[in-house]
Design a protein around this motif. Structure first.
Motif, PDB file in Angstrom:
ATOM      1  N   ILE A  25       0.856  -1.088   0.025  1.00  0.00           N
ATOM      2  CA  ILE A  25       0.082  -0.069   0.187  1.00  0.00           C
ATOM      3  C   ILE A  25       0.689   1.169  -0.136  1.00  0.00           C
ATOM      4  N   ALA A  26       1.977   1.234   0.736  1.00  0.00           N
ATOM      5  CA  ALA A  26       2.856   2.191   0.948  1.00  0.00           C
ATOM      6  C   ALA A  26       3.570   2.877  -0.403  1.00  0.00           C
ATOM      7  N   TRP A  27       3.903   1.477  -1.161  1.00  0.00           N
ATOM      8  CA  TRP A  27       4.580   1.408  -2.550  1.00  0.00           C
ATOM      9  C   TRP A  27       3.487   2.202  -3.445  1.00  0.00           C
ATOM     10  N   LEU A  28       2.196   1.812  -3.321  1.00  0.00           N
ATOM     11  CA  LEU A  28       1.117   2.051  -4.457  1.00  0.00           C
ATOM     12  C   LEU A  28       1.029   3.651  -4.154  1.00  0.00           C
ATOM     13  N   LEU A  29       0.855   4.034  -2.900  1.00  0.00           N
ATOM     14  CA  LEU A  29       0.712   5.493  -2.595  1.00  0.00           C
ATOM     15  C   LEU A  29       1.743   6.469  -3.125  1.00  0.00           C
ATOM     16  N   ILE A  30       3.029   5.873  -2.895  1.00  0.00           N
ATOM     17  CA  ILE A  30       4.006   6.770  -3.440  1.00  0.00           C
ATOM     18  C   ILE A  30       3.957   6.880  -4.991  1.00  0.00           C
ATOM     19  N   VAL A  39      -2.548  15.846 -12.946  1.00  0.00           N
ATOM     20  CA  VAL A  39      -3.903  15.998 -12.575  1.00  0.00           C
ATOM     21  C   VAL A  39      -4.439  17.105 -13.854  1.00  0.00           C
ATOM     22  N   ARG A  40      -3.313  18.107 -14.117  1.00  0.00           N
ATOM     23  CA  ARG A  40      -3.986  19.068 -14.891  1.00  0.00           C
ATOM     24  C   ARG A  40      -4.073  18.736 -16.185  1.00  0.00           C
ATOM     25  N   LYS A  41      -3.541  17.742 -16.726  1.00  0.00           N
ATOM     26  CA  LYS A  41      -3.777  17.391 -17.842  1.00  0.00           C
ATOM     27  C   LYS A  41      -4.953  16.550 -18.378  1.00  0.00           C
ATOM     28  N   ASN A  42      -5.787  16.091 -17.387  1.00  0.00           N
ATOM     29  CA  ASN A  42      -6.813  15.461 -17.440  1.00  0.00           C
ATOM     30  C   ASN A  42      -7.699  15.785 -16.176  1.00  0.00           C
ATOM     31  N   PRO A  43      -8.032  17.035 -15.791  1.00  0.00           N
ATOM     32  CA  PRO A  43      -8.930  17.555 -14.631  1.00  0.00           C
ATOM     33  C   PRO A  43     -10.191  16.893 -14.707  1.00  0.00           C
ATOM     34  N   GLU A  44     -10.830  16.560 -15.746  1.00  0.00           N
ATOM     35  CA  GLU A  44     -12.103  16.036 -15.869  1.00  0.00           C
ATOM     36  C   GLU A  44     -12.347  14.518 -15.101  1.00  0.00           C
ATOM     37  N   LEU A  45     -11.329  13.909 -15.201  1.00  0.00           N
ATOM     38  CA  LEU A  45     -11.289  12.399 -14.442  1.00  0.00           C
ATOM     39  C   LEU A  45     -11.625  12.924 -13.145  1.00  0.00           C
ATOM     40  N   THR A  46     -10.788  13.696 -12.578  1.00  0.00           N
ATOM     41  CA  THR A  46     -10.731  13.864 -11.189  1.00  0.00           C
ATOM     42  C   THR A  46     -12.314  14.654 -10.807  1.00  0.00           C
ATOM     43  N   TYR A 144      -4.588   7.168 -14.682  1.00  0.00           N
ATOM     44  CA  TYR A 144      -5.861   7.545 -15.241  1.00  0.00           C
ATOM     45  C   TYR A 144      -6.958   7.084 -14.282  1.00  0.00           C
ATOM     46  N   LEU A 145      -6.652   6.043 -13.575  1.00  0.00           N
ATOM     47  CA  LEU A 145      -7.730   5.429 -12.575  1.00  0.00           C
ATOM     48  C   LEU A 145      -7.455   5.982 -11.148  1.00  0.00           C
ATOM     49  N   ALA A 146      -6.124   5.375 -10.618  1.00  0.00           N
ATOM     50  CA  ALA A 146      -5.765   5.536  -9.238  1.00  0.00           C
ATOM     51  C   ALA A 146      -5.816   6.952  -8.479  1.00  0.00           C
ATOM     52  N   MET A 147      -4.963   7.730  -9.395  1.00  0.00           N
ATOM     53  CA  MET A 147      -4.745   9.310  -9.160  1.00  0.00           C
ATOM     54  C   MET A 147      -5.959   9.962  -9.035  1.00  0.00           C
ATOM     55  N   PRO A 148      -6.945  10.031  -9.911  1.00  0.00           N
ATOM     56  CA  PRO A 148      -7.989  10.962  -9.656  1.00  0.00           C
ATOM     57  C   PRO A 148      -8.893  10.397  -8.609  1.00  0.00           C
ATOM     58  N   ARG A 149      -8.942   9.075  -8.258  1.00  0.00           N
ATOM     59  CA  ARG A 149      -9.768   8.743  -7.171  1.00  0.00           C
ATOM     60  C   ARG A 149      -8.867   9.031  -5.900  1.00  0.00           C
ATOM     61  N   LEU A 151      -7.075  11.560  -5.272  1.00  0.00           N
ATOM     62  CA  LEU A 151      -7.283  13.116  -5.077  1.00  0.00           C
ATOM     63  C   LEU A 151      -8.728  13.422  -4.667  1.00  0.00           C
ATOM     64  N   THR A 152      -9.734  12.616  -5.246  1.00  0.00           N
ATOM     65  CA  THR A 152     -11.129  12.900  -4.906  1.00  0.00           C
ATOM     66  C   THR A 152     -11.343  12.480  -3.367  1.00  0.00           C
ATOM     67  N   PHE A 153     -10.636  11.332  -2.984  1.00  0.00           N
ATOM     68  CA  PHE A 153     -10.900  10.842  -1.386  1.00  0.00           C
ATOM     69  C   PHE A 153     -10.237  12.104  -0.589  1.00  0.00           C
ATOM     70  N   LEU A 154      -9.059  12.463  -1.073  1.00  0.00           N
ATOM     71  CA  LEU A 154      -8.110  13.304  -0.300  1.00  0.00           C
ATOM     72  C   LEU A 154      -8.956  14.843  -0.104  1.00  0.00           C
ATOM     73  N   ILE A 155      -9.689  15.073  -1.248  1.00  0.00           N
ATOM     74  CA  ILE A 155     -10.365  16.606  -1.176  1.00  0.00           C
ATOM     75  C   ILE A 155     -11.715  16.246  -0.589  1.00  0.00           C
ATOM     76  N   MET A 156     -12.446  15.320  -1.087  1.00  0.00           N
ATOM     77  CA  MET A 156     -13.798  15.172  -0.773  1.00  0.00           C
ATOM     78  C   MET A 156     -14.069  14.734   0.636  1.00  0.00           C
ATOM     79  N   VAL A 157     -13.525  13.874   1.271  1.00  0.00           N
ATOM     80  CA  VAL A 157     -13.548  13.120   2.818  1.00  0.00           C
ATOM     81  C   VAL A 157     -13.497  14.445   3.560  1.00  0.00           C
ATOM     82  N   PRO A 158     -12.639  15.270   3.618  1.00  0.00           N
ATOM     83  CA  PRO A 158     -12.736  16.737   4.470  1.00  0.00           C
ATOM     84  C   PRO A 158     -13.945  17.804   4.019  1.00  0.00           C
TER      85      PRO A 158
END
Lengths: 260, 264
Positions: A25-30, A39-46, A144-149, A151-158
């Motif tokens: 999990i730590a490796w995945l997160l890094i 994220v700026r290249k495909n902001p619509e995914l996030t 394309y799959l992990a990073m937008p999700r 960021l979503t959790f990082l921002i939306m949970v707070p």
């Protein structure tokens, strides 16, 4: 002797698997964090993920938060009846909600609602070879799959935690007005009394950590889901169980770090 | 039967002593296979025999336990070396169940990789390419707005093919392209596989256990059995094979036929 050793071997294997999972999990997160600048290249995914998770979670959080605040007010009034002035009911509700109940209950609800959905989504994408299709098309699934999700959790949970805490305070106010004979002025004077920025700040710090925990476990268990409907079902179950345990453990550690 | 001129010495994909072990299970023992530029090679064999594993080695989704995989003379993977990103741009793959991105429309499925890998293309150019690819698989441009959940099994595979050819690959890999389809839809897919070879001059590798499909699209057929390629040959050579395992498979018999020489 072998029979006696079996439970120890089982526990040792569980510990070893746990350590390996934490490492993965730590490796995945890094790897995911490295891709955040893209994220700026495909902001619509996030944005699409944020809308999905935000909109789908609001109705449930609306109800749970209102009732949590209401119960907190009723219990506070009952425990402190005749001991302290009524305005402290508002103080108690605000302190409980901002520091503890808001972040942890929101996180627990979201672990069940969107953490499990994330595990099911990624698990079924793996099962249906969608993840392999990304790789074959030279598209990085982490980007394309992990990073937008993530960021979503990082921002939306707070964000959802702030909404939830606000609604819980409103829930407490409603029950004070309707059932406890405490006026709006008394309740909100209490809410403001003894308020410290640290209360809000600690809740937000917790919710950021909780968002990362829910995402990590949902994504990890989805990636490692077994075959078929049973595999996906187990991945969602593991996500909810491991997230609930991890959230409570981390809640304690953050509380110790910030308040001891 | 396809009518394309193929040079037997011009090898596009080469598998040398390919071996793959998952845990304790040896799936591929020692695979040696040459696929010539422009030909359609069909790999046949029983379900669970490792046909898809061969395909996944060719496109770099799996790293071999032993041996090596080369594409157009470039070694892409050995047990110690694995560099498949550059070669994948020259290859496309059609997955067994289509593997379409469920959250995107048909048009977006085709356009997504195109847009990401060609940032200089305008949106109009991308939409023109999507239309062109949809026409190649005999679908009307209106299909671009359909979601994968609205498509039948055959349609999904056609869209998956359109997505695979969006980046103009030189090689197309098909994983069980007709599995789960009725015979008529299967034949539509077979014709599309032949069309791709004729119109786009691609090298194709088809993994299947559908013999009608194999006989229709193949220039050559390779039979996988027990982790080895036990025979490679033209459709006629395979039909007339004296190998009992090949005959058992292509005639669909439960027991090995007698009176033939032993394939081992």
């Amino acid at each position: 002797m072998t029979v006696l050793l079996t439970p120890f071997k089982y526990i040792a294997r569980l510990i070893a698997e746990g350590i390996m999972a934490v490492g993965e999990i730590a490796w995945l997160l890094i790897q995911i964090i490295k891709r955040v600048p893209l994220v700026r290249k495909n902001p619509e995914l996030t944005i699409r993920q944020m809308v999905n998770i935000g909109v789908s979670s609001i109705p449930l959080l609306f109800i749970t938060s209102l009732f949590t605040g209401a119960v907190a007010a009723v219990q506070s009034e009952y425990q402190f009846r005749g001991l302290i002035p009524d305005k402290f009911i508002g103080t108690a509700v605000a302190k409980m909600v901002l520091i503890e109940l808001g972040p942890i209950l929101t996180a627990l609800v979201l672990a069940g609602r969107v953490g499990s959905a994330l595990a099911a989504e990624i698990g079924s994408m793996r099962e249906k070879e969608e993840l392999a299709a990304y790789e074959v098309l030279n598209l990085d699934p982490l980007r394309y799959l992990a990073m937008p999700r993530f960021l979503t959790f990082l921002i939306m949970v707070p964000c959802l935690t702030i909404m939830s805490s606000f609604l819980a305070i409103i829930g407490g106010w409603i029950v004070c007005l309707v059932g406890l004979d405490i006026t709006t002025y008394t309740y909100f004077t209490g809410v403001q009394y003894l308020f410290e920025n640290m209360d809000l700040f600690s809740g937000l710090i917790k919710s950021v950590v909780f968002g990362i925990i829910i995402f990590s476990l949902g994504y990890y268990h989805g990636l490692n889901a077994g075959a078929g409907a049973k595999g996906v079902g187990q991945a969602t179950m593991k996500t909810v169980v491991s997230a609930c345990v991890s959230l409570l453990v981390f809640d304690l550690f953050i509380a110790l770090l910030m308040f001891s | 039967m396809p009518n394309v001129i193929i040079d037997p010495n011009d090898v596009m994909i080469e598998l040398k002593h390919l071996r793959k072990v998952f845990g304790k299970q040896v799936v591929l023992q020692d695979i040696n296979l040459d696929i010539r530029r422009g030909e359609t090679m069909v790999v046949i064999g029983q379900s669970g025999g490792g046909k898809s594993v061969i395909l996944k080695h060719m496109i770099g989704l799996l790293q071999p336990t032993g041996g090596e995989v080369s594409i157009d003379g470039i070694t892409i993977s050995t047990p110690d070396f694995f560099d498949t990103r550059t070669i994948r741009k020259r290859m496309g793959m059609v997955f067994q169940m289509g593997a379409l991105f469920d959250s995107m429309s048909t048009g977006e499925n085709i356009a997504f990789a195109l847009r990401e890998h060609n940032p200089n293309l305008s949106e109009e150019q991308i939409q023109n390419i999507v239309t062109e690819k949809l026409e190649l698989i005999n679908l009307k441009p209106e299909f671009r707005s359909k979601m994968p959940s609205e498509l039948s099994g055959g349609m999904r595979k056609r869209v998956a093919l359109a997505r695979a050819i969006a980046l103009n690959p030189e090689v197309i890999l098909y994983d069980e392209p007709t599995t789960g389809l009725d015979p008529i839809t299967s034949d539509v897919i077979n014709d599309l596989i032949l069309d791709m070879q004729r119109k786009l001059h691609v090298t194709s590798v088809v993994v299947t256990h559908d013999m009608a499909s194999a006989f229709k699209v193949a220039d050559r057929i390779a039979m996988l059995y027990g982790g080895h390629i036990i025979q490679t040959g033209t459709v006629d050579e395979i039909k007339n094979s004296t190998n009992p395992y090949v005959q058992q498979f292509i005639t669909g018999q439960r027991e090995l036929p007698t009176g033939l020489e032993d394939g081992d």
